[in-house]
Design a protein around this motif. Structure first.
Motif, PDB file in Angstrom:
ATOM      1  N   THR A 205       1.341  -1.323   0.270  1.00  0.00           N
ATOM      2  CA  THR A 205      -0.085   0.308  -0.442  1.00  0.00           C
ATOM      3  C   THR A 205       0.717   1.212  -0.053  1.00  0.00           C
ATOM      4  N   ILE A 206       2.133   1.078   1.035  1.00  0.00           N
ATOM      5  CA  ILE A 206       2.776   2.317   0.289  1.00  0.00           C
ATOM      6  C   ILE A 206       3.609   2.587  -0.250  1.00  0.00           C
ATOM      7  N   SER A 207       4.241   1.359  -1.244  1.00  0.00           N
ATOM      8  CA  SER A 207       4.722   1.285  -2.136  1.00  0.00           C
ATOM      9  C   SER A 207       3.971   2.278  -3.323  1.00  0.00           C
ATOM     10  N   GLU A 208       2.679   1.492  -2.996  1.00  0.00           N
ATOM     11  CA  GLU A 208       1.916   2.692  -4.508  1.00  0.00           C
ATOM     12  C   GLU A 208       0.781   3.295  -3.869  1.00  0.00           C
ATOM     13  N   ILE A 209       1.250   4.136  -3.388  1.00  0.00           N
ATOM     14  CA  ILE A 209       0.333   5.328  -2.548  1.00  0.00           C
ATOM     15  C   ILE A 209      -0.763   6.202  -3.201  1.00  0.00           C
ATOM     16  N   ARG A 210       0.587   6.712  -4.622  1.00  0.00           N
ATOM     17  CA  ARG A 210      -0.103   7.624  -4.839  1.00  0.00           C
ATOM     18  C   ARG A 210      -1.274   6.648  -6.103  1.00  0.00           C
ATOM     19  N   MET A 212      -3.252   4.695  -5.111  1.00  0.00           N
ATOM     20  CA  MET A 212      -4.176   5.141  -3.963  1.00  0.00           C
ATOM     21  C   MET A 212      -5.821   5.230  -3.548  1.00  0.00           C
ATOM     22  N   LYS A 213      -4.226   6.999  -3.545  1.00  0.00           N
ATOM     23  CA  LYS A 213      -5.150   8.100  -3.315  1.00  0.00           C
ATOM     24  C   LYS A 213      -5.785   8.662  -5.043  1.00  0.00           C
ATOM     25  N   GLU A 218      -9.014   4.961   0.127  1.00  0.00           N
ATOM     26  CA  GLU A 218      -8.446   5.301   1.513  1.00  0.00           C
ATOM     27  C   GLU A 218     -10.082   4.612   2.057  1.00  0.00           C
ATOM     28  N   GLU A 221      -8.307   0.557   1.352  1.00  0.00           N
ATOM     29  CA  GLU A 221      -7.384   0.175   2.239  1.00  0.00           C
ATOM     30  C   GLU A 221      -7.401   0.198   3.960  1.00  0.00           C
ATOM     31  N   GLU A 222      -7.761   1.324   4.818  1.00  0.00           N
ATOM     32  CA  GLU A 222      -8.061   1.207   5.825  1.00  0.00           C
ATOM     33  C   GLU A 222      -9.353   0.308   6.140  1.00  0.00           C
TER      34      GLU A 222
END
Length: 577
Positions: A205-210, A212-213, A218, A221-222
């Motif tokens: 999730t963090i590596s594909e944060i863009r 995801m947003k 959100e 993922e939450e």
């Protein structure tokens, strides 16, 4: 039982293959032995002090002996702890090094199916569990065994009747601790697996944060993250339940035995058959027996965790590396690259390439065109030797590339992708990435390569120039800037074979023009393979290989395919008119 024996053997086999610092480990264990023996002497000295206690009869040598015993125990214990920690750190460093070297040499196919977070957890968490066992729990277990044997022997010599009263607590403790220890081991192994899965999910999730947003994901993922946290909490609560049982039960056993010994010993002291000092010594020895027994549960729990971690470590260490780590050196200069009836599939029931054949002569540009999913990127993966063909051969001259060492083969290939990958660090780091540290070029060559790639202009505009930090995956640079740095890196490698995966597809018109000019410079005199999504970039290619459904349905120049290939002609009419 059979599975447990197998895991025991696996753990011991792994330890034998690891260069354990025997001198440090032996010295540390010897130190623990000495401190244990010293601790066994302290109750005897205390007995002498209590039995003869009076202000006038205080013996300076006795007090000095007790003080020296405490100081010696503290000093040796400190040194022993350091030596054992050193041993554990050395072991885990070697294991991590072996695993890291193995992972770097595994085939790409391994990472197609293995979550990266789980792999990271194996390298970091599982090896850490082995370290804890070696550094902390093994020494405690050994010293505990010595302490119990020594204390019971001395107690039997002092007063065997009182000893039997005290030893009633040992089987009671064992009966309590064994089932609780097994339960704790099962929970701990479940916690390890859940932690690895949770780490992988968070990392992805963090590596594909863009992404995801941009996808407004959100909430999804939450929900996934909270669910993972909840599962970890459940394991933690189950672990807490076992711990909350162990502590009070052991306290109950300990207090019961203490009360029994005080009552029974008090009667003996009152009757004159036991001295007060002996009763105090008994109580001190009781703690030296009960406390190690309590720690045994944690030892066996950690041992079970370490055996589980060992299985996963051994699994990684036992994986086969990429084929071709060794092989001949071959100079591809002046030699054609030939694919001879190459077939390949990721899954046996889903073929991707079917008997693909063509030849790229030295200095030619070979372009691959066709519908998406036809196998063009897979061809690149086979040429890079990320995968091996199921059948057929790829030749350099008359030599199958499978006989050439991977290092030698890939050193002669330059790759420029549609979205060129960047590593965290500086522009200089990325230009020099993968180059031999002993033969790295000076800054003037870096600037020359940047100039050839039309990258020198924007690099000079940065205050730190080549030492500019570009962020994770080059996020601080534009797409055109990343492409030009990738091209500059290819210039520095000076490859004989160039591979381009539509390197200008995602650029604006200004950046595309600059990158296209840079690529034209780079292609000069090199055998070039290019994947084309836009036919305008390949109309001048020496050969266009049209691929549909994994099969080559046409080979020729642009004008030739326009005349002979209906699907290509349809593509050209849509894109070039």
């Amino acid at each position: 039982m059979k599975e447990n024996k197998t895991s025991n053997r696996s753990f011991l086999r792994l330890m034998k293959t690891t260069r354990l610092p025997k001198a440090a480990m032996s010295a540390g264990l010897a130190g623990f032995l000495i401190t244990t023996l010293v601790s066994l002497a302290i109750p005897l000295l205390t007995r002498s002090l209590v039995d003869g206690f009076s202000v006038s009869s205080l013996s300076a040598p006795l007090i000095g002996a007790i003080a020296a015993a405490f100081i010696l125990q503290a000093a040796i214990s400190g040194v022993s702890n350091y030596l054992l920690s050193y041993s554990g750190q050395k072991v885990v460093a070697e294991l991590r090094g072996r695993m890291w070297r193995k992972l770097l040499r595994l085939p790409v196919s391994h990472f197609d199916t293995e979550p990266s977070g789980g792999t990271v957890s194996r390298v970091v968490n599982d090896t850490g569990i082995v370290r804890e066992l070696i550094s902390d729990h093994v020494p405690q277990f050994v010293s505990g065994i010595i302490s119990i044997i020594g204390a019971v022997t001395l107690l039997l010599i002092m007063d065997w009747k009182m000893t039997l009263v005290m030893l009633v607590s040992v089987p009671v403790t064992v009966i309590i601790m064994i089932p609780l220890g097994k339960r704790m081991a099962k929970i701990s192994r479940g916690m390890q697996d859940e932690t690895a899965a949770f780490s992988g999910s968070i990392q992805q999730t963090i590596s594909e944060i863009r992404l995801m947003k941009a996808s407004n994901a959100e909430a999804d993922e939450e929900k996934k993250g909270v669910a993972g946290i909840g599962r970890l909490m459940q394991f933690g609560l189950r672990e807490a339940k076992v711990v909350s049982l162990i502590g009070p039960l052991m306290n109950l056993v300990l207090m019961t035995v203490i009360v029994c010994i005080i009552v029974y010993g008090g009667v003996r002291v009152a009757g004159g058959s036991m001295s007060t000092g002996t009763l105090v010594a008994f109580l001190l020895y009781l703690f030296q027996i009960i406390m190690p027994v309590t720690s045994f549960a944690m030892f066996f729990t950690q041992l079970q965790k370490a055996k589980g971690a060992t299985e996963r470590i051994i699994h990684i260490l036992g994986l086969e590396p990429e084929p071709g780590q060794t092989g001949i050196s071959a100079d591809v200069a002046g030699k054609p690259v030939t694919l001879d009836r190459v077939s390949f599939s990721y899954n046996p029931e889903e073929p991707v390439l079917n008997e693909v054949s063509f030849t790229a002569n030295p200095g030619e540009m070979i372009a691959f065109a066709g519908p998406s999913g036809g196998g063009k990127s897979t061809l690149f993966a086979l040429l890079e030797r990320f995968y091996e063909p199921d059948s057929g051969r790829i030749l350099i001259g008359d030599t199958p590339i499978s006989r050439v060492s991977l290092e030698n083969w890939r050193r002669q290939i330059g790759y420029v992708a549609q979205d060129s990958s960047m590593m965290s660090g500086t522009i200089r780091d990325n230009l020099l990435y993968g180059m031999d540290s002993t033969g790295r070029p000076e800054d003037d060559k870096l600037w020359l390569a940047a100039e050839m790639a039309y990258a020198d202009g924007f690099i000079r505009e940065f205050p730190d120039g080549l030492d500019t930090e570009i962020g994770e995956r080059g996020i601080k640079l534009s797409g055109g800037q990343r492409q030009r740095i990738a091209i500059a890196r290819a210039f520095l490698r000076d490859p004989l074979i160039l591979m381009m995966d539509e390197a200008t597809a995602s650029l604006d018109s200004h950046s595309e023009a600059m990158v296209q000019d840079a690529l034209s410079r780079l292609m000069a005199g090199r055998t070039t393979f290019a994947i084309a999504h836009r036919l305008s970039t390949i109309v001048d290619a020496d050969k266009i290989v049209f691929i549909e459904g994994g099969r080559v349905t046409g080979i020729g120049k642009h004008q030739e395919l326009l005349r002979t290939h209906p699907v290509y002609r349809e593509y050209a009419e849509q894109q070039l008119v």
